[in-house]
Design a protein around this motif. Structure first.
Motif, PDB file in Angstrom:
ATOM      1  N   LEU A   3       0.992  -1.227   0.097  1.00 20.94           N
ATOM      2  CA  LEU A   3       0.106  -0.071   0.005  1.00 20.94           C
ATOM      3  C   LEU A   3       0.845   1.218   0.027  1.00 20.94           C
ATOM      4  CD1 LEU A   3      -2.949   1.051   0.113  1.00 20.94           C
ATOM      5  CD2 LEU A   3      -2.497   1.079   2.761  1.00 20.94           C
ATOM      6  N   ALA A   4       0.553   2.167  -0.838  1.00 19.31           N
ATOM      7  CA  ALA A   4       1.406   3.461  -0.997  1.00 19.31           C
ATOM      8  C   ALA A   4       0.719   4.430  -0.511  1.00 19.31           C
ATOM      9  CB  ALA A   4       1.675   3.848  -2.683  1.00 19.31           C
ATOM     10  N   LEU A   5       1.357   5.153   0.562  1.00 17.07           N
ATOM     11  CA  LEU A   5       0.819   6.335   1.126  1.00 17.07           C
ATOM     12  C   LEU A   5       0.934   7.680   0.534  1.00 17.07           C
ATOM     13  CD1 LEU A   5       1.844   5.470   4.964  1.00 17.07           C
ATOM     14  CD2 LEU A   5      -0.383   4.983   4.002  1.00 17.07           C
ATOM     15  N   PRO A   6      -0.296   8.541   0.462  1.00 14.59           N
ATOM     16  CA  PRO A   6      -0.157   9.795  -0.459  1.00 14.59           C
ATOM     17  C   PRO A   6       0.983  10.704   0.444  1.00 14.59           C
ATOM     18  CG  PRO A   6      -2.211   9.804   0.857  1.00 14.59           C
ATOM     19  CD  PRO A   6      -1.412   8.319   0.860  1.00 14.59           C
ATOM     20  N   THR A   7       1.522  11.398  -0.398  1.00 18.18           N
ATOM     21  CA  THR A   7       2.503  12.590   0.198  1.00 18.18           C
ATOM     22  C   THR A   7       1.558  14.037   0.769  1.00 18.18           C
ATOM     23  OG1 THR A   7       2.750  13.722  -1.754  1.00 18.18           O
ATOM     24  CG2 THR A   7       4.524  11.804  -1.116  1.00 18.18           C
ATOM     25  N   ILE A   8       2.241  14.873   1.383  1.00 16.31           N
ATOM     26  CA  ILE A   8       1.520  16.064   1.767  1.00 16.31           C
ATOM     27  C   ILE A   8       1.322  16.973   0.647  1.00 16.31           C
ATOM     28  CG2 ILE A   8       2.001  18.051   3.163  1.00 16.31           C
ATOM     29  CD1 ILE A   8       3.785  16.473   5.028  1.00 16.31           C
ATOM     30  N   ASP A   9       2.001  16.937  -0.342  1.00 15.73           N
ATOM     31  CA  ASP A   9       1.526  17.624  -1.655  1.00 15.73           C
ATOM     32  C   ASP A   9       0.366  17.133  -2.308  1.00 15.73           C
ATOM     33  OD1 ASP A   9       3.894  19.241  -0.893  1.00 15.73           O
ATOM     34  OD2 ASP A   9       5.339  18.130  -2.283  1.00 15.73           O
ATOM     35  N   GLN A  10       0.150  15.817  -2.110  1.00 16.88           N
ATOM     36  CA  GLN A  10      -0.842  15.339  -2.820  1.00 16.88           C
ATOM     37  C   GLN A  10      -2.135  15.417  -2.185  1.00 16.88           C
ATOM     38  OE1 GLN A  10       0.320  11.150  -3.329  1.00 16.88           O
ATOM     39  NE2 GLN A  10       1.702  11.670  -5.028  1.00 16.88           N
ATOM     40  N   ILE A  11      -2.036  15.735  -0.880  1.00 23.63           N
ATOM     41  CA  ILE A  11      -3.285  16.029  -0.062  1.00 23.63           C
ATOM     42  C   ILE A  11      -3.716  17.289  -0.088  1.00 23.63           C
ATOM     43  CG2 ILE A  11      -4.001  15.927   2.399  1.00 23.63           C
ATOM     44  CD1 ILE A  11      -2.021  13.606   3.220  1.00 23.63           C
ATOM     45  N   GLU A  12      -2.691  18.439  -0.181  1.00 21.57           N
ATOM     46  CA  GLU A  12      -2.921  19.737  -0.500  1.00 21.57           C
ATOM     47  C   GLU A  12      -3.606  20.017  -1.645  1.00 21.57           C
ATOM     48  OE1 GLU A  12       0.543  21.902   0.280  1.00 21.57           O
ATOM     49  OE2 GLU A  12       0.429  21.774   2.575  1.00 21.57           O
ATOM     50  N   ASP A  13      -3.317  19.289  -2.935  1.00 22.07           N
ATOM     51  CA  ASP A  13      -3.842  19.436  -4.147  1.00 22.07           C
ATOM     52  C   ASP A  13      -5.124  18.847  -3.956  1.00 22.07           C
ATOM     53  OD1 ASP A  13      -1.487  20.540  -5.036  1.00 22.07           O
ATOM     54  OD2 ASP A  13      -0.757  18.612  -5.929  1.00 22.07           O
ATOM     55  N   TYR A  14      -5.379  17.852  -3.403  1.00 21.59           N
ATOM     56  CA  TYR A  14      -6.929  17.237  -3.383  1.00 21.59           C
ATOM     57  C   TYR A  14      -7.672  17.948  -2.600  1.00 21.59           C
ATOM     58  CZ  TYR A  14     -10.491  13.752  -2.228  1.00 21.59           C
ATOM     59  OH  TYR A  14     -11.701  13.337  -2.171  1.00 21.59           O
ATOM     60  N   LEU A  15      -7.221  18.663  -1.499  1.00 23.51           N
ATOM     61  CA  LEU A  15      -8.167  19.607  -0.920  1.00 23.51           C
ATOM     62  C   LEU A  15      -8.440  20.994  -1.671  1.00 23.51           C
ATOM     63  CD1 LEU A  15      -6.721  19.299   2.932  1.00 23.51           C
ATOM     64  CD2 LEU A  15      -8.997  18.368   1.699  1.00 23.51           C
ATOM     65  N   GLN A  16      -7.568  21.243  -2.481  1.00 18.77           N
ATOM     66  CA  GLN A  16      -7.837  22.693  -3.249  1.00 18.77           C
ATOM     67  C   GLN A  16      -8.901  22.374  -4.348  1.00 18.77           C
ATOM     68  OE1 GLN A  16      -6.519  25.542  -2.859  1.00 18.77           O
ATOM     69  NE2 GLN A  16      -7.536  26.432  -4.478  1.00 18.77           N
ATOM     70  N   GLN A  17      -8.835  21.026  -4.945  1.00 20.48           N
ATOM     71  CA  GLN A  17      -9.733  20.519  -5.756  1.00 20.48           C
ATOM     72  C   GLN A  17     -11.186  20.574  -5.405  1.00 20.48           C
ATOM     73  OE1 GLN A  17      -8.183  17.002  -7.810  1.00 20.48           O
ATOM     74  NE2 GLN A  17      -6.276  17.957  -8.566  1.00 20.48           N
ATOM     75  N   VAL A  18     -11.173  20.034  -4.195  1.00 19.32           N
ATOM     76  CA  VAL A  18     -12.470  20.109  -3.601  1.00 19.32           C
ATOM     77  C   VAL A  18     -13.129  21.339  -3.052  1.00 19.32           C
ATOM     78  CG1 VAL A  18     -13.649  19.144  -0.991  1.00 19.32           C
ATOM     79  CG2 VAL A  18     -12.142  17.704  -2.417  1.00 19.32           C
ATOM     80  N   GLU A  19     -12.237  22.326  -2.690  1.00 15.04           N
ATOM     81  CA  GLU A  19     -12.819  23.678  -2.636  1.00 15.04           C
ATOM     82  C   GLU A  19     -13.292  24.178  -3.882  1.00 15.04           C
ATOM     83  OE1 GLU A  19     -11.067  27.921  -0.529  1.00 15.04           O
ATOM     84  OE2 GLU A  19      -9.582  26.138  -0.681  1.00 15.04           O
ATOM     85  N   ASP A  20     -12.369  23.966  -4.971  1.00 12.14           N
ATOM     86  CA  ASP A  20     -12.897  24.714  -6.303  1.00 12.14           C
ATOM     87  C   ASP A  20     -14.082  24.170  -6.739  1.00 12.14           C
ATOM     88  OD1 ASP A  20     -10.478  26.134  -6.134  1.00 12.14           O
ATOM     89  OD2 ASP A  20      -9.545  24.746  -7.434  1.00 12.14           O
ATOM     90  N   VAL A  21     -14.363  22.825  -6.402  1.00 14.89           N
ATOM     91  CA  VAL A  21     -15.583  22.046  -6.828  1.00 14.89           C
ATOM     92  C   VAL A  21     -16.989  22.668  -6.147  1.00 14.89           C
ATOM     93  CG1 VAL A  21     -17.071  19.881  -6.837  1.00 14.89           C
ATOM     94  CG2 VAL A  21     -14.484  19.997  -7.706  1.00 14.89           C
ATOM     95  N   VAL A  22     -16.580  22.572  -4.579  1.00 15.74           N
ATOM     96  CA  VAL A  22     -18.045  23.423  -3.849  1.00 15.74           C
ATOM     97  C   VAL A  22     -17.973  24.882  -4.208  1.00 15.74           C
ATOM     98  CG1 VAL A  22     -18.279  24.087  -1.563  1.00 15.74           C
ATOM     99  CG2 VAL A  22     -17.259  21.670  -2.082  1.00 15.74           C
TER     100      VAL A  22
END
Length: 578
Positions: A3-22
């Motif tokens: 199992l590959a754990l995501p990095t911190i940069d990947q988590i921040e990008d994911y949260l930014q995408q969620v904010e834009d969608v909302v």
């Protein structure tokens, strides 16, 4: 696959995408949202412009202050402070306690030398008595050859008494005296022969003037300064004996002349006649009795032993025993009341006889099942007794009598007998007034107090033996409740018999009806009312028995008159009827 754990940069990008969608979703869903915020803003500006500039102050509200902490609780009061307050609130009780403490202190201080002196005197007196063997207190035991007689005699002798006992046969004299240590004298008194009472009393008077132990060598007569006196009378004759007790049966069938009168003679008449003759001996030595009472040797006493079942309750089909015990109990109660009345009436006058009467204590001992019990009749034997009843009696009482035999109400063996030691200790305690226990001389006051308290609690009626306490409690019940309790076994047997498919047989077989005899046949075969029984002693055996004694007047009197007064009660009754 790891199992590959995501990095911190990947988590921040994911949260930014969620904010834009909302944000894009809200903008497309509510295009007028900016106008609503502007309206709310204008409303708030209008409220601020038209509202008062200064708010009126609220009354009662000031600057907030922290309340001070509560004061600490006062320290607990000491014992002395509580005592001082109680003394101040209760002055009279305090004064009473002070007087009592001071009086007790003075009493103990001044009485201690007297108590020690009294203890030393009693110890010296015991030592002198033990070394010299001098005994002066006589206990008369009626019925010493009964099952409870010998253990009681041995215990009384061990406690320092001289015992004079009555036995029914000359053979029992040697049997009783041989098992004791010289301070027991057995005299012949057959309770079935009332004519022997004068001979017994004369032998008793002669025995009172002789020296004990009877095995001592030398002069058999005692010195005038050491004459004996009667301390107590114990009646065991009032207890039923197996060989004279009538068989159980209904009151209607009781043979008054053949069964009840001999039983009444043995258990009621003879003991009371002997008590009548011994009462003068109890009150003719007031000085000695007073000294004995002062020395802690107990009251002079009359102890009458009665069967608890017959004296307290009275069971069905035991009328002879119940009537005799009730008559004896009532006579003893009257005697106790007369003695108390005579003693109280002489309180004002300085009378030695009145003091002697106040020193006499009458006690009734209700005896339950004690010691080894003789084997009772079997059901077959009692069934043969039922066959002697009339047909009417068999029809009326046969079922109830059979129920009584079935649940064993006629047998004392249903209870576990108490040990003979319980009976011996109880009677010995009554004779000594509770003052013959194993006490030391250091607690003289405690011994005196406990003895008096024990006498007060015990009263004039004592129970001992298995079942005695139960019948004592039952005797205080109302008659209806007591009859109901006594009839429960018969009711249970009746219910059981009613539920059986085949009714049980009735005890006893109805005899064939015989034709009545003619007057001529009755004259040819007259009925003999009684048979004269005579008993002659062997002169040689009597000579051997008298030769084994010391030859004193007491020995001659105790053995004389046995063959001269051997007359049966049935003989006397038959002669009177003839």
């Amino acid at each position: 696959m790891p199992l590959a754990l995501p990095t911190i940069d990947q988590i921040e990008d994911y949260l930014q995408q969620v904010e834009d969608v909302v944000r894009s979703s809200l903008s497309s869903a509510s295009p007028d949202l900016s106008r609503v915020s502007e309206a709310v803003n204008r409303l708030w500006q209008d409220v601020l412009r038209h509202s008062p500039q200064v708010m009126p102050p609220l009354k009662g509200l000031g600057a907030f202050e922290v309340p001070p902490p509560p004061p600490p609780p006062p320290p607990p009061r000491s014992f002395w402070e509580h005592t001082a307050d109680w003394v101040a609130d209760h002055p009279w009780q305090t004064a009473g306690l002070g007087v009592g403490i001071i009086g007790t202190t003075l009493l103990v201080g001044y009485a201690s030398p007297h108590i020690r002196r009294h203890a030393r005197a009693r110890r010296a007196k015991k030592h002198v008595t033990a070394t010299s063997g001098e005994r002066r207190q006589v206990v008369v035991v009626l019925g010493g050859d009964s099952p409870l007689g010998l253990p009681l005699i041995q215990d009384l002798e061990k406690k320092g008494h001289i015992v004079i006992t009555s036995v029914a046969t000359p053979e029992a004299v040697e049997e009783v005296e041989s098992k004791c240590h010289g301070y027991v004298r057995a005299l012949v008194l057959d309770p079935t022969e009332p004519d022997m009472i004068p001979y017994f009393l004369r032998s008793l008077a002669s025995t009172m003037s002789r020296r004990f132990p009877i095995t001592a060598a030398g002069d058999p007569h005692a010195l005038p300064t050491t004459h004996l006196y009667v301390h107590s009378v114990v009646s065991l004759l009032s207890l039923p004996s197996h060989n004279i007790t009538p068989p159980p049966g209904p009151f209607e069938q009781l043979d008054v002349h053949g069964d009840y009168l001999p039983y009444l003679q043995v258990t009621h008449v003879v003991p009371l006649q002997v008590l009548q003759a011994l009462l003068p001996l109890l009150r003719t030595s007031p000085a000695r009795a007073k000294d004995a009472r002062a020395n802690g040797l107990g009251w002079q006493s009359i102890v009458v032993c009665l069967p608890s079942t017959d004296a307290r309750v009275g069971l069905p089909f035991a009328s002879a025993q119940a009537m005799s015990a009730a008559a004896t109990l009532r006579g003893v109660d009257v005697l106790r009341r007369e003695i108390r009345a005579a003693g109280l009436a002489s309180l004002g006058a300085d009378s030695e006889v009145g003091a002697a009467m106040r020193n006499i204590k009458v006690t009734v001992v209700d005896v339950g099942v004690v010691g080894p019990v003789a084997a009772d009749e079997t059901t077959a034997d009692l069934g043969s007794v039922v066959r002697e009843w009339t047909p009417s009696e068999q029809a009326a009482y046969g079922t109830a009598f059979g129920s009584m035999l079935e649940h064993g109400a006629h047998r004392a063996l249903r209870r576990r007998p108490s040990h003979v030691t319980n009976f011996v200790n109880t009677v010995g305690d009554v004779v000594s007034g509770g003052r013959k226990g194993h006490f030391t001389c250091s607690n003289v006051v405690l011994r005196w107090a406990l003895g008096s308290f024990h006498e007060l609690v015990r009263g004039d009626r004592v129970v001992v033996g298995a079942g005695a306490g139960t019948y004592a409690v039952a005797s205080y019940l109302p008659a209806f409740w007591l009859d109901t309790l006594l009839n429960i076994p018969y009711l249970i047997v009746a219910i059981r018999n009613a539920l059986l498919p085949i009714p049980p047989p009735v005890i006893g077989v109805l005899p064939p009806v015989e034709p009545a005899n003619s007057p001529a046949q009755a004259q040819q075969h007259p009925a003999v009312p009684g048979t004269i029984h005579e008993k002659h002693e062997d002169p040689e055996s009597e000579h051997e028995h008298s030769a084994s004694e010391t030859g004193s007047e007491a020995d001659v009197e105790s053995n004389s008159g046995v063959s001269e007064s051997w007359v049966s009660l049935k003989t006397q009754t038959a002669l009177n009827q003839a």
